[in-house]
Design a protein around this motif. Structure first.
Motif, mmCIF file in Angstrom:
data_model
loop_
_atom_site.group_PDB
_atom_site.id
_atom_site.type_symbol
_atom_site.label_atom_id
_atom_site.label_comp_id
_atom_site.label_asym_id
_atom_site.label_seq_id
_atom_site.Cartn_x
_atom_site.Cartn_y
_atom_site.Cartn_z
ATOM 1 N N ALA A 73 0.818 -1.215 0.000
ATOM 2 C CA ALA A 73 0.000 0.000 0.000
ATOM 3 C C ALA A 73 0.850 1.263 0.000
ATOM 4 O O ALA A 73 0.562 2.222 -0.723
ATOM 5 N N VAL A 74 1.922 1.259 0.785
ATOM 6 C CA VAL A 74 2.704 2.477 0.965
ATOM 7 C C VAL A 74 3.728 2.683 -0.152
ATOM 8 O O VAL A 74 3.891 3.792 -0.664
ATOM 9 N N LEU A 75 4.417 1.634 -0.542
ATOM 10 C CA LEU A 75 5.561 1.794 -1.432
ATOM 11 C C LEU A 75 5.294 1.377 -2.872
ATOM 12 O O LEU A 75 5.783 2.013 -3.802
ATOM 13 N N LEU A 76 4.532 0.309 -3.067
ATOM 14 C CA LEU A 76 4.294 -0.126 -4.441
ATOM 15 C C LEU A 76 3.241 0.728 -5.140
ATOM 16 O O LEU A 76 3.307 0.929 -6.353
ATOM 17 N N THR A 77 2.286 1.256 -4.393
ATOM 18 C CA THR A 77 1.215 2.057 -5.009
ATOM 19 C C THR A 77 1.751 3.248 -5.797
ATOM 20 O O THR A 77 1.406 3.420 -6.968
ATOM 21 N N PRO A 78 2.585 4.118 -5.208
ATOM 22 C CA PRO A 78 3.091 5.243 -6.004
ATOM 23 C C PRO A 78 3.955 4.819 -7.176
ATOM 24 O O PRO A 78 3.962 5.478 -8.222
ATOM 25 N N VAL A 79 4.676 3.693 -7.041
ATOM 26 C CA VAL A 79 5.486 3.197 -8.156
ATOM 27 C C VAL A 79 4.576 2.742 -9.297
ATOM 28 O O VAL A 79 4.810 3.065 -10.466
ATOM 29 N N ALA A 80 3.510 2.013 -8.963
ATOM 30 C CA ALA A 80 2.582 1.550 -9.986
ATOM 31 C C ALA A 80 1.898 2.714 -10.682
ATOM 32 O O ALA A 80 1.731 2.710 -11.912
ATOM 33 N N ILE A 81 1.517 3.721 -9.924
ATOM 34 C CA ILE A 81 0.872 4.906 -10.513
ATOM 35 C C ILE A 81 1.850 5.646 -11.415
ATOM 36 O O ILE A 81 1.499 6.072 -12.533
ATOM 37 N N VAL A 83 4.550 4.447 -12.985
ATOM 38 C CA VAL A 83 4.842 3.675 -14.182
ATOM 39 C C VAL A 83 3.688 3.782 -15.168
ATOM 40 O O VAL A 83 3.893 3.933 -16.380
ATOM 41 N N ALA A 84 2.448 3.721 -14.671
ATOM 42 C CA ALA A 84 1.288 3.872 -15.555
ATOM 43 C C ALA A 84 1.307 5.232 -16.238
ATOM 44 O O ALA A 84 1.023 5.350 -17.439
ATOM 45 N N GLY A 85 1.677 6.275 -15.467
ATOM 46 C CA GLY A 85 1.766 7.607 -16.065
ATOM 47 C C GLY A 85 2.873 7.717 -17.100
ATOM 48 O O GLY A 85 2.713 8.352 -18.138
ATOM 49 N N GLN A 86 4.003 7.076 -16.830
ATOM 50 C CA GLN A 86 5.140 7.139 -17.751
ATOM 51 C C GLN A 86 4.840 6.476 -19.091
ATOM 52 O O GLN A 86 5.299 6.930 -20.138
ATOM 53 N N PRO A 93 -6.676 1.355 -12.683
ATOM 54 C CA PRO A 93 -6.642 -0.096 -12.437
ATOM 55 C C PRO A 93 -5.392 -0.562 -11.708
ATOM 56 O O PRO A 93 -5.444 -1.524 -10.928
ATOM 57 N N PHE A 94 -4.275 0.126 -11.904
ATOM 58 C CA PHE A 94 -3.043 -0.237 -11.211
ATOM 59 C C PHE A 94 -3.142 0.120 -9.725
ATOM 60 O O PHE A 94 -2.694 -0.652 -8.864
ATOM 61 N N ALA A 95 -3.740 1.279 -9.433
ATOM 62 C CA ALA A 95 -3.906 1.683 -8.039
ATOM 63 C C ALA A 95 -4.882 0.765 -7.312
ATOM 64 O O ALA A 95 -4.645 0.357 -6.168
ATOM 65 N N MET A 96 -6.000 0.418 -7.977
ATOM 66 C CA MET A 96 -6.968 -0.470 -7.336
ATOM 67 C C MET A 96 -6.388 -1.871 -7.144
ATOM 68 O O MET A 96 -6.708 -2.562 -6.171
ATOM 69 N N THR A 97 -5.520 -2.276 -8.054
ATOM 70 C CA THR A 97 -4.859 -3.580 -7.913
ATOM 71 C C THR A 97 -4.005 -3.626 -6.656
ATOM 72 O O THR A 97 -4.059 -4.594 -5.882
ATOM 73 N N THR A 98 -3.218 -2.578 -6.429
ATOM 74 C CA THR A 98 -2.364 -2.578 -5.241
ATOM 75 C C THR A 98 -3.195 -2.486 -3.966
ATOM 76 O O THR A 98 -2.860 -3.122 -2.954
ATOM 77 N N LEU A 99 -4.297 -1.722 -3.991
ATOM 78 C CA LEU A 99 -5.143 -1.629 -2.800
ATOM 79 C C LEU A 99 -5.768 -2.971 -2.464
ATOM 80 O O LEU A 99 -5.650 -3.470 -1.339
ATOM 81 N N TRP A 100 -6.455 -3.547 -3.427
ATOM 82 C CA TRP A 100 -7.203 -4.771 -3.135
ATOM 83 C C TRP A 100 -6.291 -5.950 -2.849
ATOM 84 O O TRP A 100 -6.554 -6.732 -1.935
ATOM 85 N N LEU A 101 -5.205 -6.101 -3.606
ATOM 86 C CA LEU A 101 -4.301 -7.217 -3.344
ATOM 87 C C LEU A 101 -3.518 -7.028 -2.047
ATOM 88 O O LEU A 101 -3.134 -8.016 -1.406
ATOM 89 N N ALA A 102 -3.280 -5.782 -1.650
ATOM 90 C CA ALA A 102 -2.627 -5.561 -0.363
ATOM 91 C C ALA A 102 -3.430 -6.207 0.762
ATOM 92 O O ALA A 102 -2.871 -6.748 1.717
#
Length: 363
Positions: A73-81, A83-86, A93-102
């Motif tokens: 939740a804390v560290l992978l979420t901003p990385v996923a967001i 990377v999606a932006g880049q 969907p990347f943010a919701m993935t990290t939330l729900w799978l966390a």
């Protein structure tokens, strides 16, 4: 005083684990391990958005299982967001993935969730080892992950189609620090299932990473955020619930939750666990309901399914959800409370029900 001492004997190792594993995760992030992993996923996906998302799914599961849900939740979420932006795809969907799978991927190992660590005391009292815990939890854990991934895809399948331009290399990092962080993180998995109190390997890992970072890049250590406030807050919640149990909350909860190991009884227990977690937070919810489930390992496992996979409807349902929302805001992504509640309710109902039935069938 005896009750508080017994509570401290259970809670202090859990809080120490929270502090140590957060330090490990923070240093892994600062030295660039998660950044390198996310960019590697973007390159391996070869411009295919769906494949990139699947790789983020794998990374989220690994981080949650080995380094706890708060790490995801804390560290992978901003990385996923980021990377999606880049690569120019929707970050939602990347943010919701990290939330729900966390939350939903936090059933497999005792260290994946603080509630699991608390439950180890009860499993031990029932004469069960960490291996027994794994034997009991693998089926609901796998079911929870599969159902979560399927639901994320169903809800965001249009956004996960198409292709993107492969991103360039991430900013350079100290290769030795990245390698040491990767080795330490990988070593934690076997250590956590070896039957050792999890605070010990987490503490050793934290000491190793602090020492190597102090040698190679001491300035990074000033950016490590130790979760003292979170640890104190959790301790206060435990004391409040323990006092409430002492004033008669336990018998009333037992009458509400019921008893039995059949599918209906286990669904009732996991459902009440999920509902209570969304109402008051999963840590005090587990402590309050633990006494209603400690008569059998299967009931304890059902309670863990509810308090781990269920608290994704309200922002305050779990510490990981609170931290996830903060990271999303910091990254410039706003997810409305209503959207979080509606989609989270769907995922929670499907995953908690499916995982509980899988537990009942495999136990």
């Amino acid at each position: 005083m005896t009750d508080l001492a017994a509570l401290a004997d259970r809670v202090v190792p859990v809080l120490l684990f929270l502090v140590f594993i957060t330090v490990v995760a923070e240093i892994c992030d600062l030295v660039g391990l998660f950044d390198e992993a996310a960019h590697l996923a973007a390159r391996v996906a070869r411009g295919r958005t769906f494949v990139l998302w699947l790789l983020v799914v794998v990374l989220a599961c690994v981080c949650t299982i080995l380094l706890s849900l708060d790490t995801t939740a804390v560290l992978l979420t901003p990385v996923a967001i980021a990377v999606a932006g880049q690569v120019g795809v929707s970050p939602l969907p990347f943010a919701m993935t990290t939330l729900w799978l966390a939350n939903t991927a936090s059933l497999l190992l005792p260290v994946s969730n603080l509630t699991n660590l608390l439950a180890l005391h009860r499993f031990d009292a029932l004469g069960l080892s960490v291996t027994d815990y794994l034997s009991l939890m693998w089926a609901p854990a796998l079911t929870a992950i599969v159902l979560t991934v399927a639901l994320v895809w169903l809800l965001h399948r249009r956004e996960l189609r198409g292709r993107y331009e492969k991103p360039g290399r991430p900013e350079p990092h100290d290769r030795l620090l990245v390698v040491v962080a990767a080795v330490v993180a990988a070593a934690l998995g076997p250590a956590f299932v070896a039957g050792i109190t999890p605070a010990w390997p987490a503490g050793i890992a934290a000491v190793v990473l602090v020492a190597v970072t102090a040698w190679r890049s001491p300035a990074l250590l000033r950016r490590v955020s130790v979760p003292w406030k979170a640890a104190v807050g959790v301790a206060v919640l435990f004391v409040v619930v323990d006092l409430a149990l002492g004033f008669g909350l336990g018998p009333w909860l037992t009458s509400v939750v019921g008893s039995g190991n059949g599918p209906a009884e286990l669904l009732r227990l996991s459902g009440i666990g999920a509902l209570t977690s969304n109402g008051i937070n999963n840590l005090p919810a587990y402590l309050a309901l633990e006494g209603t489930a400690d008569s059998s390992p299967v009931r304890l496992a059902a309670l863990l399914v509810g308090v781990n996979a269920g608290p994704i409807v309200t922002v305050w349902g779990s510490l990981a959800t609170i931290l996830w929302a903060q990271r999303c805001r910091s990254a410039g992504l706003t997810v409305s409370v209503s959207r979080l509640a509606v989609t989270g309710l769907l995922v929670a109902v499907v995953v908690v029900t499916g995982a509980t039935l899988a537990l009942s069938a495999s136990a």
